[in-house]
Design a protein around this motif. Structure first.
Motif, PDB file in Angstrom:
ATOM      1  N   THR A 154       7.597  -0.608   0.244  1.00 52.31           N
ATOM      2  CA  THR A 154       6.458  -0.519   0.605  1.00 52.31           C
ATOM      3  C   THR A 154       5.210  -0.671  -0.290  1.00 52.31           C
ATOM      4  N   ALA A 204       1.420   0.371  -1.715  1.00 56.71           N
ATOM      5  CA  ALA A 204       0.708   1.639  -1.552  1.00 56.71           C
ATOM      6  C   ALA A 204      -0.639   1.568  -0.671  1.00 56.71           C
ATOM      7  N   SER A 205      -0.912   2.090   0.084  1.00 62.99           N
ATOM      8  CA  SER A 205      -2.077   1.889   1.051  1.00 62.99           C
ATOM      9  C   SER A 205      -3.294   1.637   0.101  1.00 62.99           C
ATOM     10  N   PRO A 206      -4.179   0.900   0.724  1.00 62.24           N
ATOM     11  CA  PRO A 206      -5.353   0.589  -0.133  1.00 62.24           C
ATOM     12  C   PRO A 206      -6.163   1.761  -0.308  1.00 62.24           C
ATOM     13  N   ALA A 207      -6.107   2.924   0.501  1.00 59.99           N
ATOM     14  CA  ALA A 207      -7.082   3.947   0.196  1.00 59.99           C
ATOM     15  C   ALA A 207      -6.160   4.754  -0.793  1.00 59.99           C
ATOM     16  N   ARG A 208      -5.103   4.760  -0.920  1.00 57.80           N
ATOM     17  CA  ARG A 208      -4.233   5.635  -2.037  1.00 57.80           C
ATOM     18  C   ARG A 208      -4.422   4.759  -3.319  1.00 57.80           C
ATOM     19  N   THR A 209      -4.405   3.496  -3.252  1.00 52.60           N
ATOM     20  CA  THR A 209      -4.944   2.650  -4.762  1.00 52.60           C
ATOM     21  C   THR A 209      -6.315   3.061  -5.118  1.00 52.60           C
ATOM     22  N   ARG A 210      -7.169   3.041  -4.154  1.00 56.70           N
ATOM     23  CA  ARG A 210      -8.665   3.388  -4.447  1.00 56.70           C
ATOM     24  C   ARG A 210      -8.678   4.705  -5.083  1.00 56.70           C
TER      25      ARG A 210
END
Length: 149
Positions: free
Chosen positions: A8, A10-16
């Protein structure tokens, strides 16, 4: 039957968040290193008695105290400037390598502080390798342009 997890993104928030940490961590280290270097450099150039005595023990002359002090102050400033932070960290690493050798062989002092500062400056230089490469390309072009004039 395979027991692998589905891949899956990574979520955009986690990437940021990771990007912010990668950006903030070197700056925090640079500020901490600058806060260590600037006062040490100021003590050296203002002839603090402890610094005068330490450099007398080293035996290289008081000119070295002034030189190291100025380099520490300049490096502290460079660590806080975006275009110079990488090269400044390289300079600090060189200074701390010398300080480590001096502590061990000339002062018989524990080398842990300069080793720690050397490690922090090396990590900063690695994190700022892009800035170092950019500056070296720029200065290389400037040197070539100067030799052709």
């Amino acid at each position: 039957m395979s027991h692998t997890q589905p891949v899956t993104a990574a979520s955009p928030a986690r990437t940021r968040m990771r990007a912010h940490v990668r950006t903030a961590a070197p700056w925090v280290a640079q500020v901490i290193l600058a806060v260590q270097l600037a006062p040490a450099g100021i003590l050296k150039v203002t002839s603090d008695p402890a610094m005068v005595e330490m450099f007398a023990t080293i035996g290289a002359g008081q000119w070295l105290r002034y030189t190291v002090g100025v380099l520490e102050i300049v490096a502290a400033i460079g660590l806080l400037l975006p275009r110079l932070c990488g090269p400044a960290a390289l300079g600090v690493a060189a200074l701390m390598a010398g300080a480590t050798i001096t502590n061990v062989f000339l002062l018989a002092a524990p080398p842990w502080l300069p080793i720690g500062l050397l490690m922090v400056s090396a990590l900063i230089a690695w994190a700022r390798r892009t800035e170092i490469k950019a500056l070296s390309r720029y200065t290389g072009r400037a040197a070539l342009a100067g030799s052709n004039a």
